[in-house]
Design a protein around this motif. Structure first.
Motif, PDB file in Angstrom:
ATOM      1  N   LYS A  79       0.851  -1.066   0.137  1.00 43.07           N
ATOM      2  CA  LYS A  79       0.351  -0.106  -0.163  1.00 43.07           C
ATOM      3  C   LYS A  79       0.924   1.196   0.216  1.00 43.07           C
ATOM      4  O   LYS A  79       0.442   2.446  -0.292  1.00 43.07           O
ATOM      5  CB  LYS A  79      -1.064   0.449   1.058  1.00 43.07           C
ATOM      6  N   LYS A  81       3.119   4.240  -1.459  1.00 42.11           N
ATOM      7  CA  LYS A  81       2.853   5.096  -2.377  1.00 42.11           C
ATOM      8  C   LYS A  81       3.905   6.535  -2.564  1.00 42.11           C
ATOM      9  O   LYS A  81       4.694   6.332  -3.420  1.00 42.11           O
ATOM     10  CB  LYS A  81       1.790   5.705  -2.513  1.00 42.11           C
ATOM     11  N   ASP A  82       4.671   6.787  -1.601  1.00 40.77           N
ATOM     12  CA  ASP A  82       5.089   7.374  -1.599  1.00 40.77           C
ATOM     13  C   ASP A  82       6.210   7.312  -1.194  1.00 40.77           C
ATOM     14  O   ASP A  82       7.570   6.305  -0.784  1.00 40.77           O
ATOM     15  CB  ASP A  82       5.685   8.317   0.480  1.00 40.77           C
ATOM     16  N   ASP A  83       7.605   7.443  -2.206  1.00 39.84           N
ATOM     17  CA  ASP A  83       8.700   7.350  -2.615  1.00 39.84           C
ATOM     18  C   ASP A  83       9.754   7.202  -1.093  1.00 39.84           C
ATOM     19  O   ASP A  83      10.990   6.534  -1.223  1.00 39.84           O
ATOM     20  CB  ASP A  83       9.853   8.070  -3.941  1.00 39.84           C
ATOM     21  N   VAL A  86       8.535   4.128   0.745  1.00 39.27           N
ATOM     22  CA  VAL A  86       9.465   2.852  -0.295  1.00 39.27           C
ATOM     23  C   VAL A  86      10.940   2.497  -0.062  1.00 39.27           C
ATOM     24  O   VAL A  86      10.655   1.478  -0.070  1.00 39.27           O
ATOM     25  CB  VAL A  86       8.476   3.105  -1.878  1.00 39.27           C
ATOM     26  N   ARG A 123       7.382  -4.112  -7.350  1.00 44.08           N
ATOM     27  CA  ARG A 123       7.973  -2.226  -7.017  1.00 44.08           C
ATOM     28  C   ARG A 123       9.362  -2.568  -8.064  1.00 44.08           C
ATOM     29  O   ARG A 123       9.810  -1.238  -8.463  1.00 44.08           O
ATOM     30  CB  ARG A 123       8.907  -2.418  -5.998  1.00 44.08           C
ATOM     31  N   GLN A 126       7.516  -1.791 -11.654  1.00 45.83           N
ATOM     32  CA  GLN A 126       7.307  -0.212 -11.652  1.00 45.83           C
ATOM     33  C   GLN A 126       8.175   0.922 -11.935  1.00 45.83           C
ATOM     34  O   GLN A 126       9.324   1.159 -11.255  1.00 45.83           O
ATOM     35  CB  GLN A 126       6.128  -0.447 -10.285  1.00 45.83           C
ATOM     36  N   GLU A 128       9.200   3.401  -9.789  1.00 44.52           N
ATOM     37  CA  GLU A 128      10.245   3.510  -8.572  1.00 44.52           C
ATOM     38  C   GLU A 128      11.088   4.499  -8.845  1.00 44.52           C
ATOM     39  O   GLU A 128      11.819   4.232 -10.187  1.00 44.52           O
ATOM     40  CB  GLU A 128       9.787   1.683  -7.318  1.00 44.52           C
TER      41      GLU A 128
END
Length: 180
Positions: A79, A81-83, A86, A123, A126, A128
């Protein structure tokens, strides 16, 4: 929440000294750690990212303290989302993978392993930031020693992506490709 732990997180910055101060305070007792984790795992909390920064340092020093929270971590990880959250979360996954691979390390359940693997692959494919991708790649490499099918998934992903990323990503990709 007007606790001392909350105040330390609220006043913290991205500077390493500040993050170390918060992580050391969190490791002093179970209540502090529980509050740090509660804030880190609450994606809507204004200090959720700051808490993750310090949680990464806790896990680097005393990963076993994190064991009671593994199931919750596995729930929250997909869940994020904020880099800025992450990156430390993928680094925590790398610590977990390395520990899981060692004798006397942390033993992840099959469900925890599969959740972490699935989300690290996500990840990696995506959009990222590079640091999160590198930690994902490193964790998947270690987990691939137990689950050999991971290497078959990992090879084409990192080969295809290597030229789209920084020199650091490319160096890590080359290193991992040599090992598998």
């Amino acid at each position: 929440m007007n606790s001392e732990m909350f105040a330390k997180i609220d006043q913290s910055t991205a500077h390493k000294k500040s993050r170390i101060t918060v992580s050391n305070f969190a490791m002093k007792n179970d209540e502090n750690l529980a509050e740090l984790i509660e804030i880190a795992f609450d994606i809507s909390h204004k200090n959720h990212v700051k808490a993750f920064w310090s949680l990464e340092l806790v896990c680097n020093k005393k990963l076993k303290m994190f064991v009671p929270y593994l199931d919750r971590f596995c729930e929250i990880f997909p869940k994020l989302k904020d880099d800025s959250a992450v990156r430390p979360a993928t680094k925590i996954c790398m610590f977990l993978a390395k520990s899981n691979h060692r004798k006397n390390g942390i033993e992840l359940s099959k469900d925890q392993e599969h959740t972490i693997i699935e989300n690290l692959v996500d990840r990696l494919i995506q959009n990222e930031k590079v640091a999160a991708k590198v930690y994902s790649m490193k964790a998947l490499f270690v987990l691939g020693k137990k689950y050999h099918w991971i290497y078959e998934e990992l090879k084409p992903i990192i080969t295809q992506d290597a030229f789209e990323h920084s020199a650091a990503y490319q160096a890590c990709a080359r290193n991992i490709l040599k090992k598998i």
